[in-house]
Every structure is written in structure tokens, then in C-alpha cells.
Scaffold this motif. Structure first.
Motif, PDB file in Angstrom:
ATOM      1  N   ALA A  23       0.833  -1.212   0.000  1.00  0.00           N
ATOM      2  CA  ALA A  23       0.000   0.000   0.000  1.00  0.00           C
ATOM      3  C   ALA A  23       0.861   1.253   0.000  1.00  0.00           C
ATOM      4  CB  ALA A  23      -0.925  -0.019   1.221  1.00  0.00           C
ATOM      5  N   ASP A  24       1.995   1.212   0.725  1.00  0.00           N
ATOM      6  CA  ASP A  24       2.881   2.373   0.751  1.00  0.00           C
ATOM      7  C   ASP A  24       3.535   2.593  -0.616  1.00  0.00           C
ATOM      8  OD1 ASP A  24       2.326   2.761   3.443  1.00  0.00           O
ATOM      9  OD2 ASP A  24       3.946   1.410   4.074  1.00  0.00           O
ATOM     10  N   VAL A  25       3.942   1.480  -1.272  1.00  0.00           N
ATOM     11  CA  VAL A  25       4.547   1.603  -2.603  1.00  0.00           C
ATOM     12  C   VAL A  25       3.546   2.212  -3.584  1.00  0.00           C
ATOM     13  CG1 VAL A  25       5.557   0.334  -4.514  1.00  0.00           C
ATOM     14  CG2 VAL A  25       6.098  -0.329  -2.173  1.00  0.00           C
ATOM     15  N   LEU A  26       2.300   1.770  -3.524  1.00  0.00           N
ATOM     16  CA  LEU A  26       1.272   2.300  -4.422  1.00  0.00           C
ATOM     17  C   LEU A  26       1.022   3.775  -4.140  1.00  0.00           C
ATOM     18  CD1 LEU A  26      -0.852   1.783  -6.603  1.00  0.00           C
ATOM     19  CD2 LEU A  26      -2.436   1.102  -4.791  1.00  0.00           C
ATOM     20  N   ARG A  27       1.017   4.137  -2.868  1.00  0.00           N
ATOM     21  CA  ARG A  27       0.790   5.537  -2.509  1.00  0.00           C
ATOM     22  C   ARG A  27       1.924   6.423  -3.033  1.00  0.00           C
ATOM     23  NH1 ARG A  27       0.723   4.766   2.421  1.00  0.00           N
ATOM     24  NH2 ARG A  27      -1.468   4.166   2.593  1.00  0.00           N
ATOM     25  N   LEU A  28       3.151   5.945  -2.933  1.00  0.00           N
ATOM     26  CA  LEU A  28       4.279   6.714  -3.460  1.00  0.00           C
ATOM     27  C   LEU A  28       4.238   6.813  -4.980  1.00  0.00           C
ATOM     28  CD1 LEU A  28       7.166   5.334  -1.216  1.00  0.00           C
ATOM     29  CD2 LEU A  28       6.253   7.663  -1.207  1.00  0.00           C
ATOM     30  N   ALA A  29       3.796   5.710  -5.642  1.00  0.00           N
ATOM     31  CA  ALA A  29       3.741   5.732  -7.106  1.00  0.00           C
ATOM     32  C   ALA A  29       2.695   6.700  -7.625  1.00  0.00           C
ATOM     33  CB  ALA A  29       3.453   4.324  -7.637  1.00  0.00           C
ATOM     34  N   LEU A  30       1.684   7.007  -6.815  1.00  0.00           N
ATOM     35  CA  LEU A  30       0.629   7.926  -7.245  1.00  0.00           C
ATOM     36  C   LEU A  30       1.000   9.386  -7.036  1.00  0.00           C
ATOM     37  CD1 LEU A  30      -2.545   6.075  -5.898  1.00  0.00           C
ATOM     38  CD2 LEU A  30      -1.859   6.367  -8.285  1.00  0.00           C
ATOM     39  N   VAL A  31       2.129   9.635  -6.398  1.00  0.00           N
ATOM     40  CA  VAL A  31       2.521  11.021  -6.140  1.00  0.00           C
ATOM     41  C   VAL A  31       2.765  11.763  -7.444  1.00  0.00           C
ATOM     42  CG1 VAL A  31       4.315  12.494  -5.144  1.00  0.00           C
ATOM     43  CG2 VAL A  31       3.441  10.548  -3.847  1.00  0.00           C
ATOM     44  N   LEU A  41      11.367   0.588  -7.723  1.00  0.00           N
ATOM     45  CA  LEU A  41      10.007   0.066  -7.757  1.00  0.00           C
ATOM     46  C   LEU A  41       8.977   1.196  -7.783  1.00  0.00           C
ATOM     47  CD1 LEU A  41       8.116  -2.363  -7.653  1.00  0.00           C
ATOM     48  CD2 LEU A  41       8.264  -2.275  -5.144  1.00  0.00           C
ATOM     49  N   GLN A  42       9.237   2.277  -7.045  1.00  0.00           N
ATOM     50  CA  GLN A  42       8.307   3.402  -7.027  1.00  0.00           C
ATOM     51  C   GLN A  42       8.104   3.979  -8.423  1.00  0.00           C
ATOM     52  OE1 GLN A  42       9.598   6.689  -4.591  1.00  0.00           O
ATOM     53  NE2 GLN A  42       8.212   8.141  -5.630  1.00  0.00           N
ATOM     54  N   PHE A  43       9.191   4.277  -9.114  1.00  0.00           N
ATOM     55  CA  PHE A  43       9.076   4.911 -10.423  1.00  0.00           C
ATOM     56  C   PHE A  43       8.638   3.918 -11.505  1.00  0.00           C
ATOM     57  CE2 PHE A  43      11.733   7.899  -8.122  1.00  0.00           C
ATOM     58  CZ  PHE A  43      11.168   9.115  -8.488  1.00  0.00           C
ATOM     59  N   LEU A  44       9.014   2.660 -11.337  1.00  0.00           N
ATOM     60  CA  LEU A  44       8.566   1.655 -12.293  1.00  0.00           C
ATOM     61  C   LEU A  44       7.056   1.461 -12.188  1.00  0.00           C
ATOM     62  CD1 LEU A  44       9.917  -0.159 -14.413  1.00  0.00           C
ATOM     63  CD2 LEU A  44       9.923  -1.987 -12.723  1.00  0.00           C
ATOM     64  N   LEU A  45       6.543   1.444 -10.974  1.00  0.00           N
ATOM     65  CA  LEU A  45       5.100   1.308 -10.776  1.00  0.00           C
ATOM     66  C   LEU A  45       4.365   2.541 -11.281  1.00  0.00           C
ATOM     67  CD1 LEU A  45       2.869  -0.466  -9.687  1.00  0.00           C
ATOM     68  CD2 LEU A  45       3.208   0.543  -7.429  1.00  0.00           C
ATOM     69  N   GLU A  46       4.984   3.698 -11.145  1.00  0.00           N
ATOM     70  CA  GLU A  46       4.374   4.930 -11.666  1.00  0.00           C
ATOM     71  C   GLU A  46       4.217   4.850 -13.186  1.00  0.00           C
ATOM     72  OE1 GLU A  46       5.540   9.651 -11.916  1.00  0.00           O
ATOM     73  OE2 GLU A  46       6.039   8.534 -10.089  1.00  0.00           O
ATOM     74  N   LEU A  93       1.392   2.471 -14.009  1.00  0.00           N
ATOM     75  CA  LEU A  93       0.077   3.081 -13.783  1.00  0.00           C
ATOM     76  C   LEU A  93      -0.318   4.004 -14.938  1.00  0.00           C
ATOM     77  CD1 LEU A  93       0.250   3.895  -9.957  1.00  0.00           C
ATOM     78  CD2 LEU A  93      -1.152   2.159 -11.084  1.00  0.00           C
ATOM     79  N   LEU A  94       0.643   4.738 -15.485  1.00  0.00           N
ATOM     80  CA  LEU A  94       0.346   5.568 -16.658  1.00  0.00           C
ATOM     81  C   LEU A  94      -0.062   4.703 -17.843  1.00  0.00           C
ATOM     82  CD1 LEU A  94       3.184   8.261 -16.501  1.00  0.00           C
ATOM     83  CD2 LEU A  94       0.774   8.529 -15.909  1.00  0.00           C
ATOM     84  N   GLY A  95       0.635   3.562 -18.019  1.00  0.00           N
ATOM     85  CA  GLY A  95       0.251   2.644 -19.089  1.00  0.00           C
ATOM     86  C   GLY A  95      -1.134   2.062 -18.875  1.00  0.00           C
ATOM     87  N   LEU A  96      -1.454   1.705 -17.620  1.00  0.00           N
ATOM     88  CA  LEU A  96      -2.773   1.157 -17.323  1.00  0.00           C
ATOM     89  C   LEU A  96      -3.864   2.185 -17.590  1.00  0.00           C
ATOM     90  CD1 LEU A  96      -4.531  -1.102 -16.162  1.00  0.00           C
ATOM     91  CD2 LEU A  96      -4.109  -0.149 -13.882  1.00  0.00           C
ATOM     92  N   LEU A  97      -3.628   3.432 -17.206  1.00  0.00           N
ATOM     93  CA  LEU A  97      -4.604   4.482 -17.464  1.00  0.00           C
ATOM     94  C   LEU A  97      -4.837   4.649 -18.966  1.00  0.00           C
ATOM     95  CD1 LEU A  97      -6.363   6.871 -16.543  1.00  0.00           C
ATOM     96  CD2 LEU A  97      -4.293   8.303 -16.574  1.00  0.00           C
TER      97      LEU A  97
END
Length: 412
Positions: free
Chosen positions: A23-31, A335-340, A343-347
Motif C-alpha cells: 500500500a505504501d509503494v502504491l501511494r508513493l507511485a501515485l505522487v 520500484l516506485q518509479f517503475l510502478l508509476e 500506472l500511466l500505461g494502465l490508465l
């Protein structure tokens, strides 16, 4: 000199790097996406265009194919045409008079009918010189031709035993329009080869024929009338066979020898529905080209995400340096920036799938086609977009992870 050894309590007091919860990783990726909304939206839009193009092209192509198959099911892909071919001397060899009856005796043949040429020409009025041709054919037709072709009447009625000997005519769709016939009760002038002619009443007009376009440019009269007054012949020009759907190839193989046993090689056997299938193949080739362009759009979208990530990392050096100084590991930063990026690709993938689905449904509705939604691409499109986004963000994420804390804080 006394050596002081660390106690077990001191050893246990050494802090260990903490692991981030999912959950923390996801929260950071959404920043990043939340603080740079416009830039993130534009980056995801590139991916969305590629996915939307793939979904729309495959869906529209599938809808067109479904419409074509529906037409073939209605008209029947089991229609064969038998026409005169050429002999060894290059001249046309007429079909025997008995060819229609002989072809009708083939077991898989359900119906057989024919048309024959006449020496007449048809015009709107009697004032047109007979030497001028308008590319409209006057043909004699057997009474069962309408059922064999599965043709439909726009208005009026078809020939029967009471009208096949009378001066009446049934017009094809194109012939009726060129002759100015818009309703029942009209008359047309049919000129004979001996410079004579007579007025013929329009008994009916056919709807456009998908499988046999030649009927659209024809005027059809009864065989007895054509033979007696229009220099017609009882020799068939074109024989139409309605065959059992599972035996079309078998009938094609023996139709030539059956129609003309003396010269089977001088008989041409065709399948009109093959023309429709060839048209579908041509559109499929165009679909491949558009799919290639959609792939380019996905590539451009991936480059846009990579550019956004690189610029974002340069702007967030202070954040990266502070987190590294507080104990964040390289893997956590990556991992933070990779997940970010993912998420852009998923959107972009979800948005593109929605846009493509709407385009397919709208296009099919406008053309009256059954909408064939590409479920495979709609379901896998977001996954493809996530893959593209992840690959695009791999280098920026590794670059951020390898950034030394001191240099990151110094340049912030």
C-alpha cells in the motif's frame, strides 16, 4: 589496553532497512501522476491512442466481416454459374439446349434455372436510334429464376405462366433507374433486330442483386415471348445452380462435363460469392496496415511515458536524495518509479479500450452492421499498455535508483 567488545544488546540495536508495504509503494507511485496531472494525462493519451486504434480497427473489420457473412447466409454462398467457355480455336462454344436439365439432375443440385440472350435492345422511348447501345441487356428468363437467385422484387410481380407469352418485362434495379421507371404501370420500348419494336409494360422491378450484378442491368422477358418476337434462342447463356452447401466443390468438379459432355473444357463454372470473399480479403490487407500504424502509436506513447519519467526524476532529485538519506534502498526507489510508469500505461490502456469500443459500436450502428466487439483486444489491451509503460519506465527507474543521495540533495 582493554578492548571493549559490543554486547549483544548493542548488536540488536543496529537499525535495519525497513521494507515498504504494498500500500505504501502504491501511494508513493501515485505522487507523480497526482502532482503532474496534465503531463501524465498527455503521456497516457499516447498509449490510449494506440490501444484505441487496435480495438477500433479489429472491431470494425470484424463487424464488416460479420455483415458480409450475414449477407452470404441470406443470399447463399452455394450459388454456381455455368457459362459458355472457349474452344481450342479461341471461339465461344455455346451450351447445349439440354444443359439446364442435365445439370438439374446432379444429386446435390437443389434448383437450376437459366437466362438466354436475345437480339433486342431496350430504350425509354421509340425515338432512340436502334444503333445506339445503352449497355442494357434483354434476356429471356425461366420462371424459376427468381427463386434460384433468391432475388427480391422492389415492386410489382414476377413472370408466370400467364404473362411469359405477353409483351411485359421485369427490370433489374439499375436498368429501371436508367430507364426512368419509378413505379408500376410504366412502359419501355424494346427494339428488335429487324428495325421493328413494340411497347412493353413493366411488370415489376427487382431489388439490387449482390451475387449476380449482371441481373441489375437486364430486362427479363418470358422465354416464349422472346423466342417468338425478340430473336431469342432456347440455348442458355447463363445457367444458375443452387447447390447443397456442403457439396459445392463436388458439383463444381462435374458441372463442366455434365453441361457439355462433348467439350467439358469449354465450359466455365464460377461461384459469385467468391467475389465477396475476395473483397473481404482486400479489406483484411488494409486492416494489417492500420494495425501496423497502431503499433507505431503504441511506440510513440511509450516514448512519451519515458520522457515524462525522465523529466519527473530530474525535478524530484531532492525527494529521491532525502528518501535515500533516510534509508530507502535502491530497489524501493526503482520500484516506485517503475510502478508509476505502469500506472500511466494502465490508465492509457483502459481509456483506449473504452474509446475503441465506443468507436466500433458507433461505426457499426451508423452502417447498420452487427457490432462485433474484439473481446480479446479489449481484455488484453490494458495489459499490453501496462507492458509498454513498464518497459518505457525501466531506464528512468534504474537511473533514479542509482542516483547518489549526496549529489541528489546537492542539486535539489
Amino acid at each position: 589496553m582493554t578492548t571493549v567488545r559490543p554486547t549483544s544488546e548493542a548488536t540488536r540495536a543496529v537499525p535495519r532497512p525497513a521494507r515498504l508495504r504494498p500500500a505504501d509503494v502504491l501511494r508513493l507511485a501515485l505522487v507523480g501522476p497526482r502532482t503532474r496531472r496534465l503531463r501524465s494525462t498527455l503521456s497516457a493519451f499516447g498509449i490510449a491512442l494506440g490501444i484505441a486504434a487496435v480495438v477500433a480497427v479489429t472491431g470494425i473489420s470484424a463487424s464488416n466481416q460479420a455483415h458480409l457473412l450475414d449477407q452470404l447466409d441470406r443470399l447463399g454462398s452455394n450459388l454456381l454459374t455455368v457459362t459458355p467457355g472457349t474452344g481450342p480455336d479461341g471461339k465461344e462454344v455455346p451450351l447445349p439446349k439440354e444443359s439446364v436439365a442435365m445439370l438439374g439432375r446432379i444429386a446435390p443440385v437443389q434448383r437450376a434455372s437459366a437466362t438466354s440472350e436475345t437480339g433486342a435492345a431496350i430504350y425509354r422511348t421509340a425515338l432512340v436510334p436502334g444503333s445506339q447501345s445503352n449497355n442494357l441487356s434483354v434476356l429471356s428468363a425461366q420462371l424459376d429464376l427468381l427463386g434460384t437467385l433468391r432475388a427480391k422484387l422492389r415492386f410489382g410481380r414476377w413472370l408466370d405462366r400467364g404473362t411469359e407469352r405477353l409483351p411485359v418485362v421485369v427490370l433489374g434495379d439499375s436498368a429501371a433507374r436508367r430507364l426512368g421507371v419509378t413505379g408500376p404501370g410504366g412502359k419501355v420500348w424494346i427494339a428488335t433486330p429487324d428495325a421493328g419494336g413494340d411497347w412493353y409494360g413493366v411488370l415489376g422491378v427487382l431489388r439490387p442483386s449482390e451475387l449476380v450484378p449482371a441481373i441489375d442491368d437486364s430486362a427479363l422477358v418470358g422465354r416464349p415471348q422472346a423466342t417468338a418476337h425478340l430473336a431469342g434462342t432456347s440455348t442458355p447463356t447463363t445457367v444458375y445452380l443452387r447447390v447443397h452447401p456442403d457439396r459445392v466443390t463436388d458439383v463444381q468438379a462435374v458441372a463442366g462435363a455434365t453441361a457439355n459432355p462433348a467439350q467439358p473444357s469449354a465450359v466455365a463454372v464460377g461461384r459469385p460469392s467468391d467475389l465477396l470473399a475476395a473483397r473481404a480479403e482486400t479489406k483484411n490487407a488494409l486492416t494489417g496496415l492500420v494495425l501496423a500504424l497502431a503499433g507505431v502509436a503504441l511506440l510513440v506513447g511509450g516514448v512519451g511515458i519515458a520522457n515524462t519519467m525522465v523529466v519527473g526524476i530530474m525535478e524530484r532529485r531532492g525527494e529521491i536524495g532525502l528518501r535515500r538519506a533516510l534509508g530507502a534502498r535502491q530497489g524501493q526507489i526503482a520500484l516506485q518509479f517503475l510502478l508509476e510508469a505502469a500506472l500511466l500505461g494502465l490508465l492509457g490502456g483502459v481509456t483506449g479500450a473504452a474509446i475503441g469500443t465506443g468507436a466500433v459500436a458507433g461505426y457499426a450502428a451508423v452502417h447498420g452492421w452487427p457490432p462485433a466487439l474484439p473481446v480479446t483486444w479489449i481484455s488484453t489491451g490494458p495489459a499490453v499498455a501496462v507492458t509498454v509503460g513498464t518497459l518505457a519506465g525501466l531506464y528512468p527507474a534504474l537511473h533514479a535508483a542509482r542516483m547518489p543521495p549526496t549529489s541528489a540533495l546537492r542539486s535539489a
